[in-house]
Motif scaffolding. Structure first.
Motif, PDB file in Angstrom:
ATOM      1  N   PHE A  82       8.063  -4.505  -5.616  1.00  0.00           N
ATOM      2  CA  PHE A  82       7.345  -3.233  -5.756  1.00  0.00           C
ATOM      3  C   PHE A  82       7.764  -2.538  -7.050  1.00  0.00           C
ATOM      4  O   PHE A  82       6.929  -2.043  -7.816  1.00  0.00           O
ATOM      5  CB  PHE A  82       7.633  -2.349  -4.546  1.00  0.00           C
ATOM      6  N   SER A  83       9.062  -2.502  -7.295  1.00  0.00           N
ATOM      7  CA  SER A  83       9.567  -1.796  -8.478  1.00  0.00           C
ATOM      8  C   SER A  83       9.153  -2.467  -9.782  1.00  0.00           C
ATOM      9  O   SER A  83       9.115  -1.823 -10.834  1.00  0.00           O
ATOM     10  CB  SER A  83      11.094  -1.699  -8.419  1.00  0.00           C
ATOM     11  N   ARG A  84       8.795  -3.743  -9.723  1.00  0.00           N
ATOM     12  CA  ARG A  84       8.399  -4.479 -10.916  1.00  0.00           C
ATOM     13  C   ARG A  84       6.881  -4.550 -11.084  1.00  0.00           C
ATOM     14  O   ARG A  84       6.381  -5.107 -12.058  1.00  0.00           O
ATOM     15  CB  ARG A  84       8.975  -5.899 -10.861  1.00  0.00           C
ATOM     16  N   GLY A  85       6.157  -4.015 -10.119  1.00  0.00           N
ATOM     17  CA  GLY A  85       4.701  -3.993 -10.195  1.00  0.00           C
ATOM     18  C   GLY A  85       4.214  -2.703 -10.831  1.00  0.00           C
ATOM     19  O   GLY A  85       4.943  -2.015 -11.525  1.00  0.00           O
ATOM     20  N   GLU A  86       2.965  -2.384 -10.556  1.00  0.00           N
ATOM     21  CA  GLU A  86       2.406  -1.128 -11.078  1.00  0.00           C
ATOM     22  C   GLU A  86       1.383  -0.577 -10.086  1.00  0.00           C
ATOM     23  O   GLU A  86       0.821  -1.312  -9.263  1.00  0.00           O
ATOM     24  CB  GLU A  86       1.755  -1.341 -12.429  1.00  0.00           C
ATOM     25  N   GLU A  87       1.147   0.687 -10.176  1.00  0.00           N
ATOM     26  CA  GLU A  87       0.267   1.355  -9.231  1.00  0.00           C
ATOM     27  C   GLU A  87      -1.170   0.821  -9.330  1.00  0.00           C
ATOM     28  O   GLU A  87      -1.675   0.593 -10.425  1.00  0.00           O
ATOM     29  CB  GLU A  87       0.270   2.858  -9.482  1.00  0.00           C
ATOM     30  N   TRP A  88      -1.754   0.593  -8.163  1.00  0.00           N
ATOM     31  CA  TRP A  88      -3.151   0.165  -8.133  1.00  0.00           C
ATOM     32  C   TRP A  88      -4.030   1.289  -8.664  1.00  0.00           C
ATOM     33  O   TRP A  88      -3.833   2.469  -8.338  1.00  0.00           O
ATOM     34  CB  TRP A  88      -3.548  -0.190  -6.702  1.00  0.00           C
ATOM     35  N   THR A  89      -5.014   0.948  -9.509  1.00  0.00           N
ATOM     36  CA  THR A  89      -5.901   1.937 -10.118  1.00  0.00           C
ATOM     37  C   THR A  89      -7.254   1.896  -9.433  1.00  0.00           C
ATOM     38  O   THR A  89      -7.900   0.831  -9.370  1.00  0.00           O
ATOM     39  CB  THR A  89      -6.093   1.645 -11.616  1.00  0.00           C
ATOM     40  N   PRO A  90      -7.724   3.029  -8.910  1.00  0.00           N
ATOM     41  CA  PRO A  90      -9.035   3.035  -8.242  1.00  0.00           C
ATOM     42  C   PRO A  90     -10.180   2.780  -9.217  1.00  0.00           C
ATOM     43  O   PRO A  90     -10.080   3.093 -10.402  1.00  0.00           O
ATOM     44  CB  PRO A  90      -9.119   4.450  -7.648  1.00  0.00           C
ATOM     45  N   HIS A  91     -11.260   2.225  -8.690  1.00  0.00           N
ATOM     46  CA  HIS A  91     -12.412   1.883  -9.519  1.00  0.00           C
ATOM     47  C   HIS A  91     -13.572   2.852  -9.312  1.00  0.00           C
ATOM     48  O   HIS A  91     -14.653   2.651  -9.849  1.00  0.00           O
ATOM     49  CB  HIS A  91     -12.865   0.449  -9.208  1.00  0.00           C
ATOM     50  N   TYR A  92     -13.359   3.899  -8.507  1.00  0.00           N
ATOM     51  CA  TYR A  92     -14.445   4.846  -8.274  1.00  0.00           C
ATOM     52  C   TYR A  92     -14.408   5.951  -9.326  1.00  0.00           C
ATOM     53  O   TYR A  92     -13.410   6.127 -10.020  1.00  0.00           O
ATOM     54  CB  TYR A  92     -14.382   5.453  -6.883  1.00  0.00           C
TER      55      TYR A  92
ATOM     56  N   LEU B 172      -8.258   3.452   1.241  1.00  0.00           N
ATOM     57  CA  LEU B 172      -6.873   3.793   1.525  1.00  0.00           C
ATOM     58  C   LEU B 172      -6.324   4.774   0.497  1.00  0.00           C
ATOM     59  O   LEU B 172      -5.591   5.711   0.841  1.00  0.00           O
ATOM     60  CB  LEU B 172      -6.017   2.529   1.553  1.00  0.00           C
ATOM     61  N   HIS B 173      -6.683   4.573  -0.752  1.00  0.00           N
ATOM     62  CA  HIS B 173      -6.203   5.450  -1.833  1.00  0.00           C
ATOM     63  C   HIS B 173      -6.721   6.875  -1.633  1.00  0.00           C
ATOM     64  O   HIS B 173      -5.984   7.858  -1.783  1.00  0.00           O
ATOM     65  CB  HIS B 173      -6.643   4.891  -3.181  1.00  0.00           C
ATOM     66  N   LYS B 174      -7.992   6.989  -1.313  1.00  0.00           N
ATOM     67  CA  LYS B 174      -8.570   8.311  -1.069  1.00  0.00           C
ATOM     68  C   LYS B 174      -7.907   9.001   0.118  1.00  0.00           C
ATOM     69  O   LYS B 174      -7.826  10.227   0.185  1.00  0.00           O
ATOM     70  CB  LYS B 174     -10.072   8.195  -0.821  1.00  0.00           C
ATOM     71  N   TYR B 175      -7.408   8.175   1.038  1.00  0.00           N
ATOM     72  CA  TYR B 175      -6.776   8.715   2.244  1.00  0.00           C
ATOM     73  C   TYR B 175      -5.309   9.065   1.997  1.00  0.00           C
ATOM     74  O   TYR B 175      -4.629   9.593   2.876  1.00  0.00           O
ATOM     75  CB  TYR B 175      -6.897   7.684   3.374  1.00  0.00           C
ATOM     76  N   GLY B 176      -4.801   8.732   0.806  1.00  0.00           N
ATOM     77  CA  GLY B 176      -3.441   9.116   0.447  1.00  0.00           C
ATOM     78  C   GLY B 176      -2.395   8.035   0.605  1.00  0.00           C
ATOM     79  O   GLY B 176      -1.197   8.320   0.470  1.00  0.00           O
TER      80      GLY B 176
ATOM     81  N   SER C  84      -1.306   9.248  11.635  1.00  0.00           N
ATOM     82  CA  SER C  84      -0.432   9.599  12.761  1.00  0.00           C
ATOM     83  C   SER C  84       0.979   9.964  12.306  1.00  0.00           C
ATOM     84  O   SER C  84       1.867  10.188  13.142  1.00  0.00           O
ATOM     85  CB  SER C  84      -0.357   8.427  13.751  1.00  0.00           C
ATOM     86  N   GLY C  85       1.182   9.997  10.974  1.00  0.00           N
ATOM     87  CA  GLY C  85       2.475  10.409  10.441  1.00  0.00           C
ATOM     88  C   GLY C  85       3.368   9.273   9.991  1.00  0.00           C
ATOM     89  O   GLY C  85       4.507   9.510   9.568  1.00  0.00           O
ATOM     90  N   VAL C  86       2.874   8.042  10.055  1.00  0.00           N
ATOM     91  CA  VAL C  86       3.651   6.884   9.616  1.00  0.00           C
ATOM     92  C   VAL C  86       3.505   6.734   8.100  1.00  0.00           C
ATOM     93  O   VAL C  86       2.402   6.829   7.562  1.00  0.00           O
ATOM     94  CB  VAL C  86       3.176   5.598  10.326  1.00  0.00           C
ATOM     95  N   ASP C  87       4.601   6.501   7.414  1.00  0.00           N
ATOM     96  CA  ASP C  87       4.586   6.290   5.967  1.00  0.00           C
ATOM     97  C   ASP C  87       4.135   4.857   5.688  1.00  0.00           C
ATOM     98  O   ASP C  87       4.890   3.906   5.897  1.00  0.00           O
ATOM     99  CB  ASP C  87       5.978   6.531   5.391  1.00  0.00           C
ATOM    100  N   VAL C  88       2.893   4.692   5.244  1.00  0.00           N
ATOM    101  CA  VAL C  88       2.302   3.371   5.021  1.00  0.00           C
ATOM    102  C   VAL C  88       2.294   3.059   3.527  1.00  0.00           C
ATOM    103  O   VAL C  88       1.803   3.862   2.724  1.00  0.00           O
ATOM    104  CB  VAL C  88       0.858   3.313   5.578  1.00  0.00           C
ATOM    105  N   THR C  89       2.853   1.908   3.158  1.00  0.00           N
ATOM    106  CA  THR C  89       2.913   1.480   1.761  1.00  0.00           C
ATOM    107  C   THR C  89       2.412   0.050   1.649  1.00  0.00           C
ATOM    108  O   THR C  89       2.809  -0.811   2.441  1.00  0.00           O
ATOM    109  CB  THR C  89       4.348   1.558   1.216  1.00  0.00           C
ATOM    110  N   LEU C  90       1.561  -0.202   0.656  1.00  0.00           N
ATOM    111  CA  LEU C  90       1.008  -1.535   0.446  1.00  0.00           C
ATOM    112  C   LEU C  90       1.466  -2.101  -0.888  1.00  0.00           C
ATOM    113  O   LEU C  90       1.466  -1.398  -1.904  1.00  0.00           O
ATOM    114  CB  LEU C  90      -0.526  -1.509   0.446  1.00  0.00           C
TER     115      LEU C  90
END
Length: 435
Positions: free
Chosen positions: A425-435, A342-346, A314-320
């Motif tokens: 967030f800045s001290r973490g790392e990007e989640w890596t997909p397993h597919y 969620l990753h596949k959905y952007g 719907s246009g909301v910037d969603v961050t996990l």
């Protein structure tokens, strides 16, 4: 089963299964059908709110809350783990010697005893029954507290009590958090909570309404061992005990939060699960217009996972920002299924910093205007899709947890939680997909 459940408490986590189980958990002692009763409330008055976080200062906050009590303490605690080895769950029983128990290192333990003996504070502890007896010729922390006149009961309302809540003096201060009573939760996890001072009766009144109802149908706690008169004299000695608070754990590069009270905060929503919780959460999701930040231990509920995708669509910037580690393998697998969708959905998904054992907090920030803080995860047991909850022996059993959620609106309060999100967030790392 005793070992597996107890290890969850040692880890500082309480079980949040990915779906209703086909077998009755050993901690489930519900015997009556529960129907959603407690409707959400909000405040018209402003309150003073004090956010707090593990590992920075949670133990200090809890001890201060207990020390502040002059008449009563009402406490939801899913479990009570010793810091001195008195609840090492590697056998079929727990406990330690009387001398070791009296010297318990968990600061909450002596603080509660001092409140009882020095100020005659009425203390009620509502916890879960894991079916773990005290070892012969030993004593467990809850035994000791009970024998010193602290009231303890076992939760039976629904399947599991997952709340981490303390109410001081019937509402002078009310704390809602993700902090379990374990050393891990206080000193090694990222956790989050908030203290609400008196100013809006609706907050304390609502929590106590739920607590009193749960207490009324709970079962009495009773030690499994008997003690001699000389042992009882030693156990019930009313001398003031030292309360030693360990210094904050130093972690290189970690974001260290402050401890700051914020005045004039609006409590826009307060609710309990399982009562109407899923509907309330979905309603709050629907109010997002520009951004939605979710900082949580895990997302394992399919419907809530799909709700995040719809929000993003719907246009909301969603961050996990999600916990790097999840204790339960089943929960970990279910979370990966959600994160892959969620990753596949952007959507943007980040793992929390590696120096925390678990990032166990449950926070979401909507449009940078309001923050929601929960004691429960985004799982089917914490947000069940039902309004009636029969016990296991009945048709239609739904596994459900007791939790609380508080939503607050104020620029300063949002800034505190936003800073936590952004810094971790800045001290973490990007989640890596397993597919």
């Amino acid at each position: 089963m005793i070992l597996a459940l107890s290890l969850l408490l040692v880890a500082g986590l309480c079980r949040s299964p990915t779906a209703a189980s086909s077998e009755d958990p050993s901690y489930d002692h519900q015997t009556k059908t529960y129907t959603s009763t407690h409707k959400p409330v909000s405040c018209t008055n402003k309150v003073t709110a004090t956010p707090f976080f593990s590992p920075d200062h949670s133990i200090e906050v809890y001890v201060d809350l207990i020390n502040a009590a002059s008449t009563s303490i009402d406490l939801y605690a899913p479990g009570f783990s010793s810091w001195s080895g008195c609840t090492q769950y590697d056998t079929s029983c727990v406990g330690c010697s009387l001398s070791d128990a009296r010297a318990e290192a968990f600061p909450v333990f002596p603080a509660l005893l001092n409140a009882k003996h020095a100020r005659n504070v009425t203390i009620r502890i509502l916890t879960n029954d894991y079916g773990t007896p005290t070892c012969a010729n030993e004593i467990a922390p809850l035994d000791w507290l009970y024998l010193n006149g602290i009231e303890i009961k076992y939760f039976t309302t629904v399947t599991f009590m997952h709340s981490k809540v303390i109410v001081v003096d019937r509402g002078t201060k009310t704390s809602i958090s993700s902090v379990n009573f374990s050393k891990t939760s206080f000193l090694y996890n990222r956790e989050a909570g908030v203290i609400i001072d008196a100013g809006c009766d609706a907050v304390a009144d609502f929590v106590l309404e739920v607590f009193d109802a749960d207490w009324a149908q709970a079962t009495d706690y009773a030690p499994t061992n008997k003690y001699t008169s000389s042992q009882m004299s030693y156990i019930t000695n009313s001398a003031t005990l030292p309360v030693d608070i360990p210094p904050p754990r130093h972690i290189d590069n970690a974001y260290v939060t402050g401890l700051k009270s914020v005045e004039s905060v609006s409590v826009i929503d307060l609710y309990t699960s399982p009562d109407f919780a899923l509907a309330e959460l979905n309603q709050s999701l629907g109010t997002a217009r520009t951004s939605f930040q979710l900082m949580i231990y895990q997302v394992t509920d399919d419907s809530l996972c799909d709700g995040l995708m719809r929000l993003n669509g719907s246009g909301v910037d969603v961050t996990l920002l999600v916990s790097r580690r999840i204790f339960s393998e089943d929960d970990w697998k279910a979370a990966q299924v959600c994160y892959e969708k969620l990753h596949k959905y952007g959507l943007k998904i980040q793992l929390t910093p590696s120096y925390y054992d678990y990032s166990h907090q449950k926070i979401w920030i909507i449009d940078s205007k309001e923050v929601h803080l929960s004691t429960g995860n985004w799982s089917p047991t914490d947000y069940p899709d039902a309004s009636s909850f029969p016990p296991y022996t009945s048709h239609g059993w739904v596994e459900a947890n007791r939790n609380f959620v508080i939503a607050m609106a104020d620029n300063d309060i949002v800034k505190i939680f936003s800073s936590l999100f952004e810094e971790d967030f800045s001290r973490g790392e990007e989640w890596t997909p397993h597919y």
